[in-house]
Write a protein that holds these residues in place. Structure first.
Motif, PDB file in Angstrom:
ATOM      1  N   UNK A  29      17.315  31.555  -7.813  1.00 39.49           N
ATOM      2  CA  UNK A  29      16.973  33.035  -8.070  1.00 39.49           C
ATOM      3  C   UNK A  29      17.689  33.712  -6.997  1.00 39.49           C
ATOM      4  N   UNK A  30      17.148  33.367  -5.520  1.00 39.64           N
ATOM      5  CA  UNK A  30      17.675  34.086  -4.233  1.00 39.64           C
ATOM      6  C   UNK A  30      19.085  34.097  -4.392  1.00 39.64           C
ATOM      7  N   UNK A  31      19.859  33.161  -4.662  1.00 40.83           N
ATOM      8  CA  UNK A  31      21.399  32.890  -4.766  1.00 40.83           C
ATOM      9  C   UNK A  31      21.971  33.876  -5.735  1.00 40.83           C
ATOM     10  N   UNK A  32      21.258  34.047  -6.853  1.00 41.39           N
ATOM     11  CA  UNK A  32      21.618  34.850  -8.044  1.00 41.39           C
ATOM     12  C   UNK A  32      21.347  36.068  -7.797  1.00 41.39           C
ATOM     13  N   UNK A  33      20.218  36.604  -6.958  1.00 39.57           N
ATOM     14  CA  UNK A  33      20.431  38.012  -6.641  1.00 39.57           C
ATOM     15  C   UNK A  33      21.091  38.553  -5.339  1.00 39.57           C
ATOM     16  N   UNK A  34      21.397  37.631  -4.577  1.00 40.43           N
ATOM     17  CA  UNK A  34      22.390  37.870  -3.583  1.00 40.43           C
ATOM     18  C   UNK A  34      23.856  38.000  -3.800  1.00 40.43           C
ATOM     19  N   UNK A  35      24.334  37.310  -4.808  1.00 41.30           N
ATOM     20  CA  UNK A  35      25.551  37.289  -5.495  1.00 41.30           C
ATOM     21  C   UNK A  35      25.849  38.331  -6.583  1.00 41.30           C
ATOM     22  N   UNK A  36      24.550  38.932  -6.791  1.00 40.52           N
ATOM     23  CA  UNK A  36      24.792  40.040  -7.778  1.00 40.52           C
ATOM     24  C   UNK A  36      25.823  41.249  -7.514  1.00 40.52           C
ATOM     25  N   UNK A  37      26.875  41.216  -8.127  1.00 42.80           N
ATOM     26  CA  UNK A  37      28.113  42.453  -7.901  1.00 42.80           C
ATOM     27  C   UNK A  37      27.492  43.536  -7.323  1.00 42.80           C
ATOM     28  N   UNK A  38      26.581  44.191  -8.054  1.00 45.65           N
ATOM     29  CA  UNK A  38      26.086  45.615  -7.361  1.00 45.65           C
ATOM     30  C   UNK A  38      25.648  45.332  -6.033  1.00 45.65           C
ATOM     31  N   UNK A  39      24.778  44.334  -5.874  1.00 46.71           N
ATOM     32  CA  UNK A  39      24.433  44.202  -4.519  1.00 46.71           C
ATOM     33  C   UNK A  39      25.268  43.828  -3.405  1.00 46.71           C
ATOM     34  N   UNK A  40      26.513  43.124  -3.718  1.00 47.59           N
ATOM     35  CA  UNK A  40      27.468  42.817  -3.090  1.00 47.59           C
ATOM     36  C   UNK A  40      28.095  44.072  -2.360  1.00 47.59           C
TER      37      UNK A  40
END
Length: 290
Positions: free
Chosen positions: A228-239
């Motif tokens: 889940x942490x990886x998915x949240x960090x890789x979220x394009x908006x977050x990037x």
């Protein structure tokens, strides 16, 4: 004597083509480039239209994002305490709101870009991708104005102007490609299913809350499963938000960025840009019919 020449061969001999036929992807790109002035002027007109009757006129282009930032600060910063422990929380919050707001507004407007201009689509022959690209340009202009205000806020808060600010340019360029691809994709979906534009705001709002716009995402990723942490960090908006925060806010250190953030930004821009373009182009002959 009756002419037996096939009609297709006769048309080809005289340079005639099927009206509204879909060109190749490269040919479609050339058509878009040849209409770049139309797209630019259409974007200018769309940018001015919402404020034509307002007394403050174009000043609302600056006032609207600032008022949004004030409201979100009162709710998330003052009432919910999301800013506790986050250095330079006001620039941190404003950057997130302005940068995500660019993609959010372009996607929502892109979903309606064909249906809202159906008369234009049916009356004139032009590459229909010009409409979602135009609304992306409108929101990019809004973002540039908002970032000019943000720069004043950051400097007024005591942060220095450094060469790192230049990193915002490639970050925003990649975000623009990503956003344009998303706008193209939702434009086709919105043209095919009218209810799609009604559902999309709820999807985009949920995306916003999961993207660390109002809070430091590391607080969440530190206590959730690794996947889940990886998915949240890789979220394009977050990037893209993280990259612009890093560029403009001195207290945002490299350790607070998602892992492999620049490759992720490039991958998201390439995938969304190419996929959105291909997805929209594949239905070019259908827009405005029915």
């Amino acid at each position: 004597m009756q002419d037996t020449t096939p009609l297709a061969a006769l048309a080809a001999a005289h340079g005639l083509t099927v009206s509204g036929a879909r060109p190749s992807p490269a040919g479609y790109a050339r058509q878009l480039w040849s209409r770049r002035h139309f797209i630019h002027e259409f974007a200018k007109a769309r940018a001015k239209a919402p404020y034509a009757q307002a007394r403050l006129g174009q000043l609302w282009q600056l006032g609207t994002p600032l008022l949004n930032a004030v409201v979100y600060y009162l709710v998330f910063g003052a009432l919910l305490g999301s800013g506790r422990g986050v250095p330079d929380y006001i620039p941190f919050l404003c950057t997130g709101i302005f940068v995500f707001g660019f993609t959010q507004s372009a996607v929502l407007a892109g979903a309606r870009s064909l249906t809202d201009n159906i008369g234009l689509v049916r009356a004139l022959h032009f590459p229909r991708a010009g409409l979602p690209l135009a609304v992306t340009l409108v929101q990019l202009r809004q973002l540039v104005l908002s970032l000019a205000v943000l720069a004043v806020i950051v400097v007024a808060g005591g942060a220095p102007v450094t060469a790192r600010w230049l990193l915002a340019v490639p970050a925003l360029a990649l975000q623009t490609v990503f956003t344009a691809g998303c706008a193209l994709a939702v434009a086709r979906a919105g043209a095919r299913t009218t209810d799609f534009a009604q559902l999309l705001p709820f999807v985009v709002r949920s995306w916003m809350y999961a993207s660390g716009i109002f809070y430091d995402l590391s607080r969440i990723t530190a206590r959730v499963p690794h996947a889940v942490a990886l998915a949240l960090a890789a979220n394009p908006a977050q990037v893209y938000v993280a990259l612009v925060r890093y560029a403009l806010i001195d207290s945002v250190t490299p350790g607070r960025l998602p892992a492999h953030v620049w490759p992720l930004a490039l991958i998201w821009a390439t995938v969304a840009g190419c996929a959105g373009y291909a997805f929209f182009w594949s239905s070019e002959e259908e827009y405005g019919r029915g």
